[in-house]
Scaffold this motif. Structure first.
Motif, PDB file in Angstrom:
ATOM      1  N   GLU A   1       0.832  -1.203   0.000  1.00  0.00           N
ATOM      2  CA  GLU A   1       0.000   0.000   0.000  1.00  0.00           C
ATOM      3  C   GLU A   1       0.864   1.251   0.000  1.00  0.00           C
ATOM      4  O   GLU A   1       0.588   2.205  -0.729  1.00  0.00           O
ATOM      5  N   ARG A   2       1.928   1.256   0.824  1.00  0.00           N
ATOM      6  CA  ARG A   2       2.834   2.410   0.857  1.00  0.00           C
ATOM      7  C   ARG A   2       3.536   2.579  -0.476  1.00  0.00           C
ATOM      8  O   ARG A   2       3.662   3.686  -0.985  1.00  0.00           O
ATOM      9  N   THR A   3       4.002   1.465  -1.036  1.00  0.00           N
ATOM     10  CA  THR A   3       4.686   1.517  -2.335  1.00  0.00           C
ATOM     11  C   THR A   3       3.741   2.060  -3.393  1.00  0.00           C
ATOM     12  O   THR A   3       4.126   2.911  -4.190  1.00  0.00           O
ATOM     13  N   ASN A   4       2.502   1.586  -3.408  1.00  0.00           N
ATOM     14  CA  ASN A   4       1.529   2.075  -4.381  1.00  0.00           C
ATOM     15  C   ASN A   4       1.259   3.560  -4.192  1.00  0.00           C
ATOM     16  O   ASN A   4       1.144   4.300  -5.173  1.00  0.00           O
ATOM     17  N   ALA A   5       1.164   4.009  -2.956  1.00  0.00           N
ATOM     18  CA  ALA A   5       0.927   5.425  -2.690  1.00  0.00           C
ATOM     19  C   ALA A   5       2.112   6.267  -3.164  1.00  0.00           C
ATOM     20  O   ALA A   5       1.922   7.332  -3.767  1.00  0.00           O
ATOM     21  N   ILE A   6       3.320   5.777  -2.922  1.00  0.00           N
ATOM     22  CA  ILE A   6       4.520   6.496  -3.368  1.00  0.00           C
ATOM     23  C   ILE A   6       4.568   6.549  -4.885  1.00  0.00           C
ATOM     24  O   ILE A   6       4.826   7.606  -5.478  1.00  0.00           O
ATOM     25  N   LEU A   7       4.311   5.424  -5.540  1.00  0.00           N
ATOM     26  CA  LEU A   7       4.330   5.389  -7.004  1.00  0.00           C
ATOM     27  C   LEU A   7       3.251   6.293  -7.594  1.00  0.00           C
ATOM     28  O   LEU A   7       3.484   6.979  -8.596  1.00  0.00           O
ATOM     29  N   LYS A   8       2.078   6.306  -6.969  1.00  0.00           N
ATOM     30  CA  LYS A   8       0.993   7.165  -7.445  1.00  0.00           C
ATOM     31  C   LYS A   8       1.400   8.631  -7.335  1.00  0.00           C
ATOM     32  O   LYS A   8       1.199   9.403  -8.270  1.00  0.00           O
ATOM     33  N   LYS A   9       1.993   9.012  -6.217  1.00  0.00           N
ATOM     34  CA  LYS A   9       2.434  10.397  -6.037  1.00  0.00           C
ATOM     35  C   LYS A   9       3.506  10.755  -7.060  1.00  0.00           C
ATOM     36  O   LYS A   9       3.484  11.837  -7.648  1.00  0.00           O
ATOM     37  N   GLN A  10       4.462   9.853  -7.285  1.00  0.00           N
ATOM     38  CA  GLN A  10       5.511  10.111  -8.271  1.00  0.00           C
ATOM     39  C   GLN A  10       4.914  10.281  -9.663  1.00  0.00           C
ATOM     40  O   GLN A  10       5.348  11.150 -10.435  1.00  0.00           O
ATOM     41  N   HIS A  11       3.935   9.468  -9.993  1.00  0.00           N
ATOM     42  CA  HIS A  11       3.279   9.544 -11.300  1.00  0.00           C
ATOM     43  C   HIS A  11       2.550  10.883 -11.458  1.00  0.00           C
ATOM     44  O   HIS A  11       2.671  11.553 -12.487  1.00  0.00           O
ATOM     45  N   ILE A  12       1.825  11.283 -10.433  1.00  0.00           N
ATOM     46  CA  ILE A  12       1.093  12.557 -10.468  1.00  0.00           C
ATOM     47  C   ILE A  12       2.076  13.718 -10.578  1.00  0.00           C
ATOM     48  O   ILE A  12       1.864  14.647 -11.373  1.00  0.00           O
ATOM     49  N   ASP A  13       3.176  13.668  -9.807  1.00  0.00           N
ATOM     50  CA  ASP A  13       4.187  14.722  -9.882  1.00  0.00           C
ATOM     51  C   ASP A  13       4.794  14.806 -11.282  1.00  0.00           C
ATOM     52  O   ASP A  13       5.017  15.897 -11.814  1.00  0.00           O
ATOM     53  N   ALA A  14       5.064  13.644 -11.880  1.00  0.00           N
ATOM     54  CA  ALA A  14       5.629  13.618 -13.236  1.00  0.00           C
ATOM     55  C   ALA A  14       4.632  14.194 -14.241  1.00  0.00           C
ATOM     56  O   ALA A  14       5.026  14.931 -15.166  1.00  0.00           O
ATOM     57  N   LEU A  15       3.350  13.909 -14.083  1.00  0.00           N
ATOM     58  CA  LEU A  15       2.339  14.474 -14.975  1.00  0.00           C
ATOM     59  C   LEU A  15       2.258  15.992 -14.836  1.00  0.00           C
ATOM     60  O   LEU A  15       2.143  16.711 -15.838  1.00  0.00           O
ATOM     61  N   HIS A  16       2.344  16.486 -13.603  1.00  0.00           N
ATOM     62  CA  HIS A  16       2.336  17.933 -13.389  1.00  0.00           C
ATOM     63  C   HIS A  16       3.535  18.588 -14.066  1.00  0.00           C
ATOM     64  O   HIS A  16       3.400  19.617 -14.739  1.00  0.00           O
ATOM     65  N   GLU A  17       4.702  17.978 -13.900  1.00  0.00           N
ATOM     66  CA  GLU A  17       5.906  18.523 -14.524  1.00  0.00           C
ATOM     67  C   GLU A  17       5.783  18.499 -16.049  1.00  0.00           C
ATOM     68  O   GLU A  17       6.130  19.469 -16.729  1.00  0.00           O
ATOM     69  N   TYR A  18       5.291  17.393 -16.583  1.00  0.00           N
ATOM     70  CA  TYR A  18       5.090  17.277 -18.027  1.00  0.00           C
ATOM     71  C   TYR A  18       4.167  18.393 -18.525  1.00  0.00           C
ATOM     72  O   TYR A  18       4.453  19.048 -19.522  1.00  0.00           O
TER      73      TYR A  18
END
Length: 88
Positions: free
Chosen positions: A35-52
């Motif tokens: 669950e923690r790993t999924n939450a971290i990956l989700k946050k990283q994905h969202i951050d990458a989308l914002h940067e993109y």
């Protein structure tokens, strides 16, 4: 049954109970880790989308300035520089 036989049974029973508890705890730790790993990956994905999106917006601003300078439309600039258009 002798006292030592009963004690041995008690110890084996306790061992089985502790092993079951250990399996349950390991499963719980694995689940929480997932669950923690999924939450971290989700946050990283969202951050990458914002940067993109920020980079894409900046590129569109630059493209707009260039289009204005060259007196071309944004679509023409996309075609000139082989950039994707909405139809792509």
């Amino acid at each position: 049954m002798s006292d030592s036989g009963r004690r041995l049974e008690e110890l084996r029973s306790e061992e089985a109970r502790l092993e079951a508890e250990e399996r349950a705890l390991r499963a719980l730790v694995a689940e929480q880790t997932d669950e923690r790993t999924n939450a971290i990956l989700k946050k990283q994905h969202i951050d990458a989308l914002h940067e993109y999106n920020e980079v894409k917006d900046a590129a569109q601003v630059v493209l707009g300035v260039l289009a204005n300078h060259e007196q071309l439309t944004i679509k023409q600039m996309h075609l000139k520089y082989q950039l994707p258009t909405k139809g792509d």
